[in-house]
Design a protein around this motif. Structure first.
Motif, PDB file in Angstrom:
ATOM      1  N   LEU A 281      -3.639  10.827   6.653  1.00  0.00           N
ATOM      2  CA  LEU A 281      -3.123   9.852   5.700  1.00  0.00           C
ATOM      3  C   LEU A 281      -1.782  10.294   5.124  1.00  0.00           C
ATOM      4  O   LEU A 281      -0.862   9.487   4.975  1.00  0.00           O
ATOM      5  CB  LEU A 281      -4.134   9.651   4.570  1.00  0.00           C
ATOM      6  N   ARG A 282      -1.665  11.573   4.792  1.00  0.00           N
ATOM      7  CA  ARG A 282      -0.416  12.082   4.217  1.00  0.00           C
ATOM      8  C   ARG A 282       0.707  12.111   5.237  1.00  0.00           C
ATOM      9  O   ARG A 282       1.818  11.653   4.991  1.00  0.00           O
ATOM     10  CB  ARG A 282      -0.636  13.498   3.662  1.00  0.00           C
ATOM     11  N   TRP A 283       0.426  12.668   6.416  1.00  0.00           N
ATOM     12  CA  TRP A 283       1.485  13.043   7.349  1.00  0.00           C
ATOM     13  C   TRP A 283       1.983  11.873   8.192  1.00  0.00           C
ATOM     14  O   TRP A 283       3.166  11.788   8.508  1.00  0.00           O
ATOM     15  CB  TRP A 283       0.988  14.177   8.259  1.00  0.00           C
ATOM     16  N   THR A 284       1.085  10.970   8.591  1.00  0.00           N
ATOM     17  CA  THR A 284       1.506   9.929   9.530  1.00  0.00           C
ATOM     18  C   THR A 284       2.321   8.820   8.882  1.00  0.00           C
ATOM     19  O   THR A 284       3.072   8.119   9.575  1.00  0.00           O
ATOM     20  CB  THR A 284       0.299   9.267  10.223  1.00  0.00           C
ATOM     21  N   GLY A 285       2.176   8.621   7.585  1.00  0.00           N
ATOM     22  CA  GLY A 285       2.895   7.517   6.956  1.00  0.00           C
ATOM     23  C   GLY A 285       2.453   6.163   7.467  1.00  0.00           C
ATOM     24  O   GLY A 285       3.251   5.229   7.564  1.00  0.00           O
ATOM     25  N   THR A 286       1.160   6.054   7.800  1.00  0.00           N
ATOM     26  CA  THR A 286       0.635   4.786   8.337  1.00  0.00           C
ATOM     27  C   THR A 286       1.023   3.611   7.445  1.00  0.00           C
ATOM     28  O   THR A 286       1.444   2.563   7.925  1.00  0.00           O
ATOM     29  CB  THR A 286      -0.891   4.872   8.482  1.00  0.00           C
ATOM     30  N   VAL A 287       0.876   3.775   6.139  1.00  0.00           N
ATOM     31  CA  VAL A 287       1.380   2.786   5.179  1.00  0.00           C
ATOM     32  C   VAL A 287       2.484   3.468   4.387  1.00  0.00           C
ATOM     33  O   VAL A 287       2.226   4.410   3.645  1.00  0.00           O
ATOM     34  CB  VAL A 287       0.269   2.287   4.251  1.00  0.00           C
ATOM     35  N   GLY A 288       3.704   2.967   4.542  1.00  0.00           N
ATOM     36  CA  GLY A 288       4.858   3.660   3.961  1.00  0.00           C
ATOM     37  C   GLY A 288       5.262   3.184   2.589  1.00  0.00           C
ATOM     38  O   GLY A 288       6.101   3.808   1.934  1.00  0.00           O
ATOM     39  N   GLY A 289       4.696   2.078   2.112  1.00  0.00           N
ATOM     40  CA  GLY A 289       5.068   1.555   0.803  1.00  0.00           C
ATOM     41  C   GLY A 289       4.009   0.595   0.304  1.00  0.00           C
ATOM     42  O   GLY A 289       3.003   0.342   0.972  1.00  0.00           O
ATOM     43  N   THR A 290       4.220   0.046  -0.876  1.00  0.00           N
ATOM     44  CA  THR A 290       3.280  -0.902  -1.468  1.00  0.00           C
ATOM     45  C   THR A 290       3.898  -2.300  -1.470  1.00  0.00           C
ATOM     46  O   THR A 290       5.031  -2.498  -1.039  1.00  0.00           O
ATOM     47  CB  THR A 290       2.957  -0.522  -2.922  1.00  0.00           C
ATOM     48  N   PRO A 314       8.034   1.611  -4.171  1.00  0.00           N
ATOM     49  CA  PRO A 314       7.836   3.047  -3.967  1.00  0.00           C
ATOM     50  C   PRO A 314       7.648   3.359  -2.486  1.00  0.00           C
ATOM     51  O   PRO A 314       6.899   2.670  -1.794  1.00  0.00           O
ATOM     52  CB  PRO A 314       6.564   3.346  -4.753  1.00  0.00           C
ATOM     53  N   LEU A 315       8.313   4.390  -1.995  1.00  0.00           N
ATOM     54  CA  LEU A 315       8.212   4.792  -0.591  1.00  0.00           C
ATOM     55  C   LEU A 315       7.127   5.867  -0.478  1.00  0.00           C
ATOM     56  O   LEU A 315       7.386   7.066  -0.608  1.00  0.00           O
ATOM     57  CB  LEU A 315       9.561   5.312  -0.096  1.00  0.00           C
ATOM     58  N   LEU A 316       5.898   5.435  -0.245  1.00  0.00           N
ATOM     59  CA  LEU A 316       4.762   6.355  -0.221  1.00  0.00           C
ATOM     60  C   LEU A 316       4.912   7.400   0.878  1.00  0.00           C
ATOM     61  O   LEU A 316       4.542   8.566   0.688  1.00  0.00           O
ATOM     62  CB  LEU A 316       3.464   5.576  -0.032  1.00  0.00           C
ATOM     63  N   ALA A 317       5.429   6.998   2.045  1.00  0.00           N
ATOM     64  CA  ALA A 317       5.578   7.952   3.142  1.00  0.00           C
ATOM     65  C   ALA A 317       6.578   9.041   2.794  1.00  0.00           C
ATOM     66  O   ALA A 317       6.427  10.196   3.219  1.00  0.00           O
ATOM     67  CB  ALA A 317       6.018   7.225   4.414  1.00  0.00           C
ATOM     68  N   SER A 318       7.604   8.709   2.027  1.00  0.00           N
ATOM     69  CA  SER A 318       8.553   9.712   1.561  1.00  0.00           C
ATOM     70  C   SER A 318       7.908  10.616   0.518  1.00  0.00           C
ATOM     71  O   SER A 318       8.023  11.840   0.579  1.00  0.00           O
ATOM     72  CB  SER A 318       9.781   9.021   0.969  1.00  0.00           C
ATOM     73  N   ALA A 319       7.197  10.008  -0.438  1.00  0.00           N
ATOM     74  CA  ALA A 319       6.538  10.792  -1.488  1.00  0.00           C
ATOM     75  C   ALA A 319       5.573  11.806  -0.899  1.00  0.00           C
ATOM     76  O   ALA A 319       5.451  12.940  -1.396  1.00  0.00           O
ATOM     77  CB  ALA A 319       5.796   9.853  -2.434  1.00  0.00           C
ATOM     78  N   ASN A 320       4.897  11.436   0.180  1.00  0.00           N
ATOM     79  CA  ASN A 320       3.875  12.308   0.759  1.00  0.00           C
ATOM     80  C   ASN A 320       4.446  13.473   1.548  1.00  0.00           C
ATOM     81  O   ASN A 320       3.682  14.302   2.063  1.00  0.00           O
ATOM     82  CB  ASN A 320       2.921  11.488   1.624  1.00  0.00           C
ATOM     83  N   ARG A 321       5.771  13.528   1.653  1.00  0.00           N
ATOM     84  CA  ARG A 321       6.407  14.724   2.233  1.00  0.00           C
ATOM     85  C   ARG A 321       7.424  15.329   1.263  1.00  0.00           C
ATOM     86  O   ARG A 321       8.381  15.990   1.675  1.00  0.00           O
ATOM     87  CB  ARG A 321       7.069  14.382   3.569  1.00  0.00           C
TER      88      ARG A 321
END
Length: 403
Positions: A281-290, A314-321
């Motif tokens: 969930l963290r690394w793949t960025g399957t869902v990158g935003g809301t 918010p860019l969730l995929a960016s936040a998760n890295r």
């Protein structure tokens, strides 16, 4: 106040950005934590993107930001599009959002989710029975997609003869506008809306043990969901529970196949499947935003003026890295702990189906590797392609060789 630090406005689903999104995310976190850009699917719409973990988390609980644009008048839309694009629970603010979420959460009892888990085990077993060691299969089409199709079909209590119709409806909701054009998509969505209304009426007359029956029965001091609210929720389940879940399964398997050391570790220690799914969930960025959020008042963030009514995402995929939160953020480590990723967002709009998605991914990936621990890619990784979908990683196919 300053302006965002970025050479030129960027298109987040443009070819240049999609070619290497994490390189752009890294730059945004360092140089432009509030960056102005856009999306090709929203022509002319200026969007303020947040790239850092702390800012993305803060946005989810900041009362200055809302899901409904201030002074916004809902557009006049055909009923089917209204239920999908205006009436969806995730596009509501409190107190209406809180009311809907309270009612909707009631049918998701441990017993109901447990029954779905049993079905996922059975479905994955049946699908894997059809695989032959050494014979290539498209894991996306032949494994990842049928799992959430079955789960959602059973959640709404479909008979076997109705599932093909509903599956077409799922594909319509995910790809309809882009694949068919507005007029044809609306016509088909109106048919789908009528079909779902018939299901709701059937459950009101003869409730069962499925989750739709639970939605029909859900009550809080006499407050109940209307038929429109249930139909809108079914559309939400399809959009969030179908596409996101099959992408999570496919992206998760691909991440493991591209990291053979982590794959071997999981095969050797299957009890790591829980932390493996969290890292996927963290690394793949399957869902990158809301879904888009709007500033209810003028806000200054990192010295950048965000006007009232501006769209913020918010860019969730960016936040998760974000290296401020995650040690070795670019590494894929299935033993990572703690892992405070925000793949399902935070706050009031935390994904209602998070536990369902986790359950489906754990069972699907775990059972695949238990049966075929030597599974490998059937093509060069460079030959794999993704759809140019905004803020979502969706493989066009995943050819593998079960072994």
């Amino acid at each position: 106040m300053s302006t965002p630090v970025h050479d030129t406005p960027f298109v987040i689903d443009g070819p240049e950005f999609l070619a290497d999104p994490h390189r752009h995310y890294d730059r945004l976190r360092r140089e432009a934590p509030v960056a102005i850009g856009g999306m090709s699917v929203l022509p002319g719409q200026q969007i303020h993107f947040l790239a850092r973990y702390a800012d993305c988390v803060a946005l989810t609980t900041d009362p200055r930001f809302r899901r409904v644009a201030p002074d916004g008048t809902p557009p006049a839309l055909p009923e089917a599009l209204r239920l999908l694009a205006v009436d969806s629970m995730i596009l509501k603010d409190d107190p209406e959002h809180h009311r809907l979420r309270r009612l909707v959460s009631r049918p998701f009892t441990p017993a109901a989710v447990g029954r779905l888990a049993e079905r996922v085990h059975a479905v994955t077993g049946d699908l894997l029975d059809g695989f032959v060691a050494g014979r290539p299969v498209d894991l996306q089409r032949d494994y990842a997609i049928p799992i959430p199709v079955t789960v959602i079909s059973e959640m709404v209590g479909l008979g076997h003869d109705e599932r093909a119709i509903f599956h077409e409806g799922m594909r319509l909701l995910v790809d309809g506008l882009s694949a068919l054009g507005m007029d044809e998509a609306v016509r088909r969505m109106e048919d789908l809306t009528g079909f779902v209304r018939e299901l709701v009426a059937r459950r009101r007359a003869t409730p069962g043990e499925d989750i739709m029956s639970g939605l029909v029965r859900a009550s809080d001091d006499g407050d109940r969901l209307t038929d429109d609210e249930i139909v809108a929720l079914v559309f939400l389940l399809v959009g969030a529970g179908y596409e996101t879940t099959y992408n999570l399964i496919g992206n998760g398997v691909l991440a493991l196949l591209r990291h053979p050391d982590q794959l071997a570790l999981l095969v050797r220690r299957p009890e790591l499947i829980d932390t493996a799914v969290e890292e996927i969930l963290r690394w793949t960025g399957t869902v990158g935003g809301t879904k888009p959020t709007y500033a209810a008042e003028e806000v200054e963030w990192h010295g950048v003026r965000i006007p009232r009514g501006a769209m913020v995402m918010p860019l969730l995929a960016s936040a998760n890295r974000d290296p401020a939160v995650f040690d070795r953020p670019e590494e894929f480590d299935i033993t990572r702990s703690p892992n405070p990723h925000i793949a399902f967002s935070r706050g009031a709009h935390f994904c209602l189906g998070a536990n369902l998605a986790r359950m489906e991914a754990r069972i699907a990936i775990g059972n695949l590797l238990a049966r075929f621990p030597g599974t490998r890619l059937a093509v060069d990784p460079a030959d794999l392609a993704t759809e140019p979908t905004p803020l979502m990683v969706r493989l066009r196919g995943l050819p593998v060789v079960p072994a």
